[in-house]
Design a protein around this motif. Structure first.
Motif, PDB file in Angstrom:
ATOM      1  N   THR A 350       0.814  -1.217   0.000  1.00 58.70           N
ATOM      2  CA  THR A 350       0.000   0.000   0.000  1.00 58.70           C
ATOM      3  C   THR A 350       0.846   1.266   0.000  1.00 58.70           C
ATOM      4  OG1 THR A 350      -0.157  -0.064   2.427  1.00 58.70           O
ATOM      5  CG2 THR A 350      -1.910  -1.151   1.173  1.00 58.70           C
ATOM      6  N   SER A 351       2.161   1.121  -0.124  1.00 60.77           N
ATOM      7  CA  SER A 351       3.062   2.272  -0.113  1.00 60.77           C
ATOM      8  C   SER A 351       3.336   2.739  -1.541  1.00 60.77           C
ATOM      9  CB  SER A 351       4.386   1.882   0.560  1.00 60.77           C
ATOM     10  OG  SER A 351       5.209   1.135  -0.332  1.00 60.77           O
ATOM     11  N   PRO A 352       3.966   3.878  -1.707  1.00 59.82           N
ATOM     12  CA  PRO A 352       4.336   4.329  -3.056  1.00 59.82           C
ATOM     13  C   PRO A 352       5.620   3.709  -3.578  1.00 59.82           C
ATOM     14  CG  PRO A 352       4.890   6.014  -1.449  1.00 59.82           C
ATOM     15  CD  PRO A 352       4.188   4.922  -0.694  1.00 59.82           C
ATOM     16  N   TYR A 353       6.190   2.739  -2.849  1.00 60.72           N
ATOM     17  CA  TYR A 353       7.493   2.193  -3.220  1.00 60.72           C
ATOM     18  C   TYR A 353       7.328   0.835  -3.904  1.00 60.72           C
ATOM     19  CZ  TYR A 353       8.245   5.673   0.345  1.00 60.72           C
ATOM     20  OH  TYR A 353       8.190   6.830   1.068  1.00 60.72           O
ATOM     21  N   ALA A 354       8.060   0.670  -4.995  1.00 61.20           N
ATOM     22  CA  ALA A 354       7.955  -0.569  -5.753  1.00 61.20           C
ATOM     23  C   ALA A 354       8.626  -1.730  -5.041  1.00 61.20           C
ATOM     24  CB  ALA A 354       8.564  -0.379  -7.144  1.00 61.20           C
ATOM     25  N   THR A 355       9.702  -1.436  -4.330  1.00 58.69           N
ATOM     26  CA  THR A 355      10.449  -2.472  -3.616  1.00 58.69           C
ATOM     27  C   THR A 355      10.774  -1.987  -2.222  1.00 58.69           C
ATOM     28  OG1 THR A 355      12.660  -1.678  -4.239  1.00 58.69           O
ATOM     29  CG2 THR A 355      11.536  -3.166  -5.795  1.00 58.69           C
ATOM     30  N   LEU A 356      11.149  -2.939  -1.359  1.00 55.72           N
ATOM     31  CA  LEU A 356      11.558  -2.581  -0.004  1.00 55.72           C
ATOM     32  C   LEU A 356      12.795  -1.699  -0.037  1.00 55.72           C
ATOM     33  CD1 LEU A 356      10.281  -3.368   2.707  1.00 55.72           C
ATOM     34  CD2 LEU A 356      12.013  -5.142   2.933  1.00 55.72           C
ATOM     35  N   ALA A 357      13.712  -1.964  -0.961  1.00 58.03           N
ATOM     36  CA  ALA A 357      14.923  -1.147  -1.074  1.00 58.03           C
ATOM     37  C   ALA A 357      14.586   0.308  -1.373  1.00 58.03           C
ATOM     38  CB  ALA A 357      15.834  -1.711  -2.162  1.00 58.03           C
ATOM     39  N   ASP A 358      13.533   0.548  -2.163  1.00 58.35           N
ATOM     40  CA  ASP A 358      13.142   1.928  -2.463  1.00 58.35           C
ATOM     41  C   ASP A 358      12.647   2.664  -1.228  1.00 58.35           C
ATOM     42  OD1 ASP A 358      13.725   1.617  -5.153  1.00 58.35           O
ATOM     43  OD2 ASP A 358      11.698   0.961  -5.655  1.00 58.35           O
ATOM     44  N   ALA A 359      12.129   1.924  -0.252  1.00 61.45           N
ATOM     45  CA  ALA A 359      11.594   2.552   0.962  1.00 61.45           C
ATOM     46  C   ALA A 359      12.678   2.916   1.963  1.00 61.45           C
ATOM     47  CB  ALA A 359      10.585   1.615   1.626  1.00 61.45           C
ATOM     48  N   VAL A 360      13.869   2.315   1.823  1.00 64.77           N
ATOM     49  CA  VAL A 360      14.930   2.549   2.808  1.00 64.77           C
ATOM     50  C   VAL A 360      15.341   4.018   2.790  1.00 64.77           C
ATOM     51  CG1 VAL A 360      17.310   2.011   3.443  1.00 64.77           C
ATOM     52  CG2 VAL A 360      15.774   0.179   2.718  1.00 64.77           C
ATOM     53  N   GLY A 361      15.157   4.682   3.924  1.00 64.10           N
ATOM     54  CA  GLY A 361      15.555   6.078   4.071  1.00 64.10           C
ATOM     55  C   GLY A 361      14.592   7.082   3.501  1.00 64.10           C
ATOM     56  N   ALA A 362      13.443   6.623   2.990  1.00 69.41           N
ATOM     57  CA  ALA A 362      12.502   7.542   2.345  1.00 69.41           C
ATOM     58  C   ALA A 362      11.954   8.587   3.302  1.00 69.41           C
ATOM     59  CB  ALA A 362      11.356   6.755   1.715  1.00 69.41           C
ATOM     60  N   GLY A 363      11.929   8.276   4.575  1.00 72.24           N
ATOM     61  CA  GLY A 363      11.429   9.238   5.552  1.00 72.24           C
ATOM     62  C   GLY A 363      12.460  10.257   5.989  1.00 72.24           C
ATOM     63  N   VAL A 364      13.697  10.112   5.512  1.00 70.99           N
ATOM     64  CA  VAL A 364      14.773  11.010   5.922  1.00 70.99           C
ATOM     65  C   VAL A 364      15.296  11.842   4.764  1.00 70.99           C
ATOM     66  CG1 VAL A 364      17.102  11.123   6.921  1.00 70.99           C
ATOM     67  CG2 VAL A 364      15.475   9.409   7.751  1.00 70.99           C
ATOM     68  N   ARG A 365      15.472  11.223   3.587  1.00 68.18           N
ATOM     69  CA  ARG A 365      16.069  11.940   2.465  1.00 68.18           C
ATOM     70  C   ARG A 365      15.052  12.889   1.837  1.00 68.18           C
ATOM     71  NH1 ARG A 365      15.259   6.598   0.555  1.00 68.18           N
ATOM     72  NH2 ARG A 365      13.884   6.480  -1.255  1.00 68.18           N
ATOM     73  N   PRO A 366      15.539  13.926   1.162  1.00 64.23           N
ATOM     74  CA  PRO A 366      14.629  14.862   0.489  1.00 64.23           C
ATOM     75  C   PRO A 366      13.737  14.152  -0.498  1.00 64.23           C
ATOM     76  CG  PRO A 366      16.864  15.735   0.536  1.00 64.23           C
ATOM     77  CD  PRO A 366      16.945  14.318   1.037  1.00 64.23           C
ATOM     78  N   ARG A 367      12.553  14.690  -0.696  1.00 60.47           N
ATOM     79  CA  ARG A 367      11.573  14.029  -1.550  1.00 60.47           C
ATOM     80  C   ARG A 367      12.046  13.868  -2.986  1.00 60.47           C
ATOM     81  NH1 ARG A 367       5.489  15.150   0.118  1.00 60.47           N
ATOM     82  NH2 ARG A 367       5.739  15.230   2.365  1.00 60.47           N
ATOM     83  N   ASP A 368      12.889  14.780  -3.458  1.00 61.60           N
ATOM     84  CA  ASP A 368      13.322  14.719  -4.845  1.00 61.60           C
ATOM     85  C   ASP A 368      14.588  13.878  -5.021  1.00 61.60           C
ATOM     86  OD1 ASP A 368      14.997  16.406  -3.527  1.00 61.60           O
ATOM     87  OD2 ASP A 368      15.077  17.935  -5.100  1.00 61.60           O
ATOM     88  N   GLN A 369      15.043  13.273  -3.923  1.00 54.08           N
ATOM     89  CA  GLN A 369      16.245  12.454  -4.015  1.00 54.08           C
ATOM     90  C   GLN A 369      15.850  10.996  -4.057  1.00 54.08           C
ATOM     91  OE1 GLN A 369      19.095  13.152  -0.907  1.00 54.08           O
ATOM     92  NE2 GLN A 369      20.178  11.235  -1.284  1.00 54.08           N
ATOM     93  N   HIS A 370      16.210  10.287  -5.084  1.00 53.82           N
ATOM     94  CA  HIS A 370      15.848   8.885  -5.245  1.00 53.82           C
ATOM     95  C   HIS A 370      17.002   8.009  -4.833  1.00 53.82           C
ATOM     96  CE1 HIS A 370      12.088   9.816  -7.298  1.00 53.82           C
ATOM     97  NE2 HIS A 370      12.760  10.757  -7.926  1.00 53.82           N
ATOM     98  N   ARG A 371      16.688   6.981  -4.121  1.00 53.92           N
ATOM     99  CA  ARG A 371      17.721   6.069  -3.639  1.00 53.92           C
ATOM    100  C   ARG A 371      18.263   5.252  -4.793  1.00 53.92           C
ATOM    101  NH1 ARG A 371      18.406   0.863  -1.400  1.00 53.92           N
ATOM    102  NH2 ARG A 371      19.798   0.841   0.391  1.00 53.92           N
ATOM    103  N   ARG A 372      19.595   5.136  -4.865  1.00 51.70           N
ATOM    104  CA  ARG A 372      20.227   4.326  -5.887  1.00 51.70           C
ATOM    105  C   ARG A 372      20.127   2.860  -5.475  1.00 51.70           C
ATOM    106  NH1 ARG A 372      25.147   2.142  -6.124  1.00 51.70           N
ATOM    107  NH2 ARG A 372      25.804   3.329  -4.286  1.00 51.70           N
ATOM    108  N   THR A 373      19.580   2.030  -6.348  1.00 52.30           N
ATOM    109  CA  THR A 373      19.493   0.596  -6.070  1.00 52.30           C
ATOM    110  C   THR A 373      20.369  -0.153  -7.063  1.00 52.30           C
ATOM    111  OG1 THR A 373      17.571   0.370  -7.506  1.00 52.30           O
ATOM    112  CG2 THR A 373      17.155   0.769  -5.171  1.00 52.30           C
ATOM    113  N   THR A 374      20.874  -1.310  -6.610  1.00 50.08           N
ATOM    114  CA  THR A 374      21.710  -2.133  -7.463  1.00 50.08           C
ATOM    115  C   THR A 374      21.078  -3.494  -7.627  1.00 50.08           C
ATOM    116  OG1 THR A 374      23.002  -2.851  -5.545  1.00 50.08           O
ATOM    117  CG2 THR A 374      23.814  -0.953  -6.758  1.00 50.08           C
ATOM    118  N   ALA A 375      21.338  -4.112  -8.726  1.00 55.40           N
ATOM    119  CA  ALA A 375      20.774  -5.430  -9.007  1.00 55.40           C
ATOM    120  C   ALA A 375      21.476  -6.482  -8.207  1.00 55.40           C
ATOM    121  CB  ALA A 375      20.896  -5.733 -10.486  1.00 55.40           C
TER     122      ALA A 375
END
Length: 375
Positions: A350-375
C-alpha cells in the motif's frame, strides 16, 4: 494462546530460567525433521516482495534476531525455523566467561521491556568457532557473529582480545559485528570514542582479511543509544572513512529518566541495559541521524524497541536496510516473526514504493532524491 501461556507459566519463572527453557524447546523442535518442517511452514512463510539484498547477500527478508538470545551458536536452525531472516549470535568474547552473578535479567512487563546485566556470559571464541565449523545447517540462513571484550582483559589489551576472536570466528561469519556498546562490561563503552575505536576497527578489519583470504567478510560496529549527537556523527564519519560495511543502532540504554516507565521502582532501578518498548524513540532518532549522515554509503541495521510491523517499517523509512528484535519475542512468542513479515508485506503493497529497497531512508532523504538501487 502464547499470551495465556506467558501469564500462567513464563511470568512465574525467573526470566533467565524461562529463557533457557524456551530456547531448549526451540532447539529440540529443530532437531526433529517432521516437526521442524511443519513449524517452518506455519511460522516462516516467505513473502517474495520482502526479499532483501544487504551486505552483499540475498536474504528472505529484512527481519532478524538480535544478538543476546543465542549467545553460543546453539540454536541457529531453531530461530530460522521461527522465521527470522538472519540470526546474530553472541556476544562472543576471546575467552569463556560466566558473566555477572544472578539475578541478572529482569522483566518489566507493564513497559514491555527487559533489563539485563548478563555481562557477556558465553563459551568463548574458540568453542563457538568449533561449533560453527561443525554445524550442518538444515535451513539456509545468514549468520552474524557479534564479538566483545573479555571482562578480565584490561583496556590496553582490548584490541588483541578482539583480534583473537576475529581470527577464530571471521571465517564462519556471514558478517562480523564489533560490540563496543554493552553497558555491562566495565569500560567497554569507552571504546566508542573515536581515538580508541579507530585502531580497534582497523585491527579487526586487518585480522578478518588475513583470516578469510579472498572472501571479504562484512564488518559492522554496534553503538549505544546514549551517545551524544556529535559522537554519533563522529562514529558515522569514522565508519565511512575506514570502509566499514555498516552500523547497528542501537544497543541497550542505561537511561531511565524520560522513558515513561510504569513498572515498579524496584525493577526500574536495577542496573543494566534497558531494552524493549521504552527504547523505541531514541533508537529511531539515532538511526535517522545516522542515515542523514551516511546515506547509502553504509548498511544500517535498526534494533531497539521493535515490537511489530509498524515499528519495523518506520526503521526502514528511517534508513535501515535490516531490522532486528529480541525483547518483544519474550512477550509475543513464536508467531512474532510471522506477524512482522505479514505486516511489512502489507505496508509495502500500500506504499508508493515498488520495492523494499526503495523505501529505505525515504522518511529522511529529500523528496526529490531517489535512492540508488543495485541489481
Amino acid at each position: 494462546m502464547y499470551q495465556l501461556f506467558f501469564r500462567l507459566v513464563f511470568r512465574r519463572l525467573d526470566p533467565e530460567r524461562a529463557h533457557h527453557l524456551a530456547f531448549g524447546w526451540i532447539r529440540g523442535a529443530a532437531r526433529v525433521p517432521v516437526l521442524r518442517v511443519f513449524a517452518a511452514a506455519v511460522l516462516a512463510p516467505r513473502h517474495r516482495e520482502l526479499r532483501t539484498e544487504a551486505l552483499g547477500m540475498r536474504m528472505h527478508g529484512p527481519f532478524g534476531l538480535a544478538a543476546g538470545f543465542d549467545k553460543n551458536a546453539t540454536g541457529i536452525d531453531g530461530m530460522t525455523m521461527l522465521g527470522f531472516d538472519h540470526v546474530e549470535i553472541g556476544t562472543v568474547t576471546g575467552e569463556p566467561q560466566p558473566g555477572n552473578p544472578p539475578r541478572r535479567l529482569f522483566r518489566l512487563v507493564p513497559d514491555r521491556a527487559l533489563i539485563n546485566r548478563m555481562g557477556f556470559n558465553n563459551d568463548g571464541s574458540a568453542l563457538v568457532a568449533a561449533r560453527l565449523a561443525a554445524r550442518r545447517p538444515v535451513f539456509r540462513s545468514v549468520v552474524g557473529v557479534n564479538i566483545g571484550k573479555t571482562k578480565a582483559v584490561p583496556e590496553s589489551g582490548a584490541v588483541a582480545d578482539y583480534v583473537k576472536s576475529t581470527e577464530r570466528l571471521a571465517r564462519h561469519a556471514d558478517y562480523l559485528v564489533v560490540n563496543v556498546s554493552s553497558p555491562n562490561t566495565p569500560g567497554l563503552r569507552d571504546l566508542q570514542a573515536t581515538e580508541h575505536l579507530r585502531p580497534l576497527l582497523t585491527a579487526v578489519r586487518e585480522a578478518a582479511d588475513r583470516t578469510t583470504g579472498p572472501r571479504r567478510v562484512p564488518l559492522l560496529v554496534k553503538i549505544a543509544p546514549d551517545l551524544a549527537d556529535e559522537d554519533i556523527d563522529a562514529v558515522a564519519d569514522l565508519a565511512v572513512e575506514l570502509g566499514l560495511d555498516g552500523i547497528i543502532a542501537t544497543n541497550t540504554t542505561i537511561a531511565r529518566d524520560g522513558l515513561g516507565l510504569t513498572s515498579p521502582a524496584a525493577l526500574t532501578a536495577e542496573t543494566g541495559g534497558l531494552s524493549g518498548a521504552p527504547l523505541k524513540e531514541r533508537s529511531l532518532a539515532v538511526l535517522r541521524r545516522l542515515y542523514a549522515r551516511v546515506g547509502d554509503r553504509l548498511t544500517l541495521i535498526g534494533v531497539g524497541g521493535i515490537e511489530n510491523a509498524e515499528d519495523a517499517w518506520q526503521r526502514i523509512l528511517a534508513g535501515a536496510t535490516l531490522v532486528q528484535g529480541y525483547s518483544a519475542f519474550v512477550y509475543q512468542g513464536p508467531f512474532w516473526a510471522r506477524a512482522v513479515h505479514k505486516g511489512l508485506a502489507a505496508r509495502l503493497r500500500t506504499s508508493p514504493y515498488a520495492t523494499l529497497a526503495d523505501a529505505v531512508g525515504a522518511g529522511v532523504r529529500p523528496r526529490d532524491q531517489h535512492r540508488r538501487t543495485t541489481a
